[in-house]
Design an enzyme around this catalytic site. Structure first.
Site, PDB file in Angstrom:
ATOM      1  N   GLY C 242      -0.963   1.887  -1.189  1.00 30.38           N
ATOM      2  CA  GLY C 242      -1.972   2.103  -0.154  1.00 30.38           C
ATOM      3  C   GLY C 242      -3.042   3.106  -0.563  1.00 30.38           C
ATOM      4  O   GLY C 242      -2.975   3.726  -1.626  1.00 30.38           O
ATOM      5  N   HIS C 243      -4.005   3.288   0.305  1.00 33.82           N
ATOM      6  CA  HIS C 243      -5.146   4.165   0.025  1.00 33.82           C
ATOM      7  C   HIS C 243      -4.721   5.623  -0.157  1.00 33.82           C
ATOM      8  O   HIS C 243      -3.840   6.104   0.508  1.00 33.82           O
ATOM      9  CB  HIS C 243      -6.223   4.051   1.088  1.00 33.82           C
ATOM     10  CG  HIS C 243      -5.766   4.263   2.500  1.00 33.82           C
ATOM     11  ND1 HIS C 243      -6.646   4.292   3.529  1.00 33.82           N
ATOM     12  CD2 HIS C 243      -4.545   4.434   3.044  1.00 33.82           C
ATOM     13  CE1 HIS C 243      -5.984   4.481   4.643  1.00 33.82           C
ATOM     14  NE2 HIS C 243      -4.714   4.564   4.375  1.00 33.82           N
TER      15      HIS C 243
END
Lengths: 335, 335, 335
Positions: C242-243
């Site tokens: 994820g980010h």
């Protein structure tokens, strides 16, 4: 595209303190901001860092009302105002009103209809009887099967596959590698030879407005009827949605979660990552299910705002009590 | 392509009651059927709905023998007959006997061999020494590496990647985004600097006849020897099969299940979704493992028709007893 | 490319016994080896099989020093020497020093910079201001967004999507279907209408040198800042990052593991398959977490060389004790 602080404030519904003629062009984090960037602060304890940063302006709550070293936009929901400001700044780059444009390498069937502002990138394939609404972008090497309908202002990133007959709404975002409308997983076993005969997968997939779909996510078409992703649903990367699932509005599904067939997810449900749900289960309005949770086939999960966890999913307090009881039992035995 | 009820009845081995000259062109659900559609009923309680629907004909068991308001095809296995009818109706659209045809944008190496009826779609790449059997379809933007062999009557959907040297059988279906024959995950740690040296992944992948592979599924080649997917195996979307795994015949694997390296899955095994299996494990003939179950490395699961669940996987009754015992313990402590 | 045993021995740091002028061209398993193949033996009990195989030479430890029926390369780490030999044999096929070459069907922007030896395959898209280092290969139908930088000697397999602004180092391998730099999963809920506003995802993704990324793996860009994959990290297939995750050096992540946002994974961490980690968690240096394990948001896992397992993750001995205690409890209740 750069905008004045006044324009942005008006667009996001904030109240501006300071010089409204200053131009900003982007959003940024406090640490990374430059003089033409906008930042936001949710918590008062980060305000001084924001004011001391190189940012051109700060979005914050009323606690920042009396600061004068930098222009400040006041909002009751700074993070929401910041997100809206980002959208407002992006909007300047849309091709609104231009002719549709297909790259010379794209293969677009003559019977496809491209509205004004549509952009079809390199090596995209758009098959017969497709219709694409205004300003929608079809990314490089994306495949749009026969009879697909896509609404306006949607972004289909590169390397997406859209199987024939799929319907996609307005303002939908589909990230790279997603596969929409593939065959569901259904077979009938032949009792004579033990082989699996493929059950027909000839239904369709409908994706409503304002949905976002993550990279390499897969959504199967209905077997005979439809699979439907409701308005405003947000699906993360590598999610799997099986045939005939029906998702309500504003559903949120984190990465790597999988729904097998014929599942109903009602409005406002939130599913964590790596959740697994068995066929014909139903998750009722507003339920939240934590990461790696599991729901057995045919089960119903109910309770607006109730958080569930574990496999089989239980209310989180009950689940945590069981974990604690097990830990105590194990320690007691050791003695 | 439309067929008479008599032709369909003969093809699927059903016994027709009513007008055999009526034409139908598709299969449908009872709710969605029109007059040229075929429906089926497994359970007598749905028979009246089927007869009252707009469908042109109904497939059902003997309980429907005396109905006269609609043509009825009698079969001991209505769902199986329905699936076969769907295949029979699809078959009319195959390009049998035609010349092979590569879209003008496809890049097909001169040394590749395409049999009669092969179709290569837009932007597909077919490298040197590839051989493709009769009537097989290579989807748009699919990549077929050097030396790949694909049998006849197979469908490779758009945007599939087939690494060099992979062998695929007859009547195989590969959905969009699948990656076949990629490098396995193997490294050797250098004790001097802690870095990982890539272990060679120069084996190959063999996919036997009648296999179906879901969207965005990945199957690695063998490290030095082979990975093999047995005849009739059905893999759902986003499944991962590691290097040197050997799958038997008629294996069924639901979405997002992952097999690490060197695992043996014997004939007729069924794995639910999100199952994880450690390296060198073996699942023996006819075992069923429920969703999210896990098998530790080197373990063996045994028992034809036995259902396992949980991590580490146990017979389902034993697992459910443990869940119940834990719930009771937790409730007792609360008091 | 074939090499003499002496050349290979020198390259991998082994000590050769036997005829150094013999040529070999590939590595193989003992069962599959031919006369121009090299094999290795870690365990003395497999030595006789290796010596009796058709292989041209054997890599082994000192226990093989006195064998004379076949040339033997002695190394303290035969598997590592074997892996290095495989790399040495592969290296002969690299296009070092040649002009860059883009296939006639590729679309390469004029402002892109391709160094010597770069190969751009069929239907690849290379957008503006991209820079690609020496000998790097861009696979067929791969998309390289504007401003992307890729180092030297990297291999990007077919059908990879690299979003704009992503940076990739030297000797990086990216397998087919991977998506690098896609938007993170972040939204702000509007309290007035319950809809989700997209939080800006305008940061970037940095992949350092010597990383390998598996097929169909997805890595999101930072929301405002960066996502970073440290030097030498190895990610298997269908992994999700994820980010704003930050991965250290020599991190190993097996298939289908998912990291939500803003997670820190320190150097030398090993994560098994299907692991799930909640946002803002931290896994400290040298921790190992077994397959299907889970870490709750904001938690820290600590202990060099400590093996964790389960959800929530615990030291493996503690976890196994709990499993055993539960099994005993369940059996006791039965009586």
């Amino acid at each position: 595209m750069k905008r004045t602080l006044q324009e942005i404030s008006d667009a996001v519904g904030a109240s501006l303190r300071g010089d409204g003629s200053i131009l900003v062009g982007a959003v940024a984090s406090i640490a990374g901001a430059g003089p033409e960037d906008l930042v936001f602060v949710e918590d008062e304890k980060h305000l001084s860092a924001a004011l001391e940063s190189r940012a051109g302006a700060v979005i914050a709550r009323a606690f920042a009302a009396d600061m004068s070293c930098k222009p400040v936009m006041l909002s009751d929901h700074p993070k929401l105002a910041f997100a809206r400001a980002a959208r407002f700044l992006r909007a300047g780059s849309i091709r609104d009103g231009a002719h549709s444009l297909a790259h010379e390498t794209a293969v677009v069937d003559r019977s496809a209809t491209l509205a004004a502002g549509v952009l079809v990138e390199e090596f995209a394939v758009v098959r017969g009887s497709v219709s694409i609404g205004e300003n929608t972008r079809i990314g490089a090497s994306t495949f749009v099967g026969a009879g697909v309908k896509i609404g306006r202002d949607s972004i289909i990133y590169p390397r997406v596959t859209i199987y024939p007959g799929t319907t996609i709404g307005d303002r939908v975002i589909v990230h790279a590698g997603a596969v929409l409308g593939s065959d569901g997983f259904g077979y009938v076993r032949d009792p004579e030879n033990g082989r699996y005969e493929k059950f027909p997968q000839v239904g369709r997939l409908v994706i409503e407005d304002d949905v976002e779909i993550g990279a390499n996510t897969t959504i199967d078409r209905g077997a005979l009827d439809e699979t439907r992703i409701g308005r405003g649903a947000k699906l993360d990367n590598l999610v799997h949605i099986g045939h005939n699932c029906l998702l309500g509005e504003n559903v949120v599904i984190a990465a790597q979660t999988g729904l097998s067939g014929s599942i109903v997810i009602e409005n406002d449900v939130v599913l964590g990552g790596q959740v697994g749900i068995g066929e014909h289960a139903r998750v009722e309005e507003g339920v939240m299910l934590g990461g790696q949770g599991g729901i057995l086939p045919n089960k119903v999960l109910r309770g607006k705002g109730v958080v569930f966890w574990g496999t089989p999913a239980q209310p989180v307090r009950q689940y945590l009590k069981q974990l604690a009881a097990l830990a105590r039992l194990s320690r007691k035995e050791k003695k």
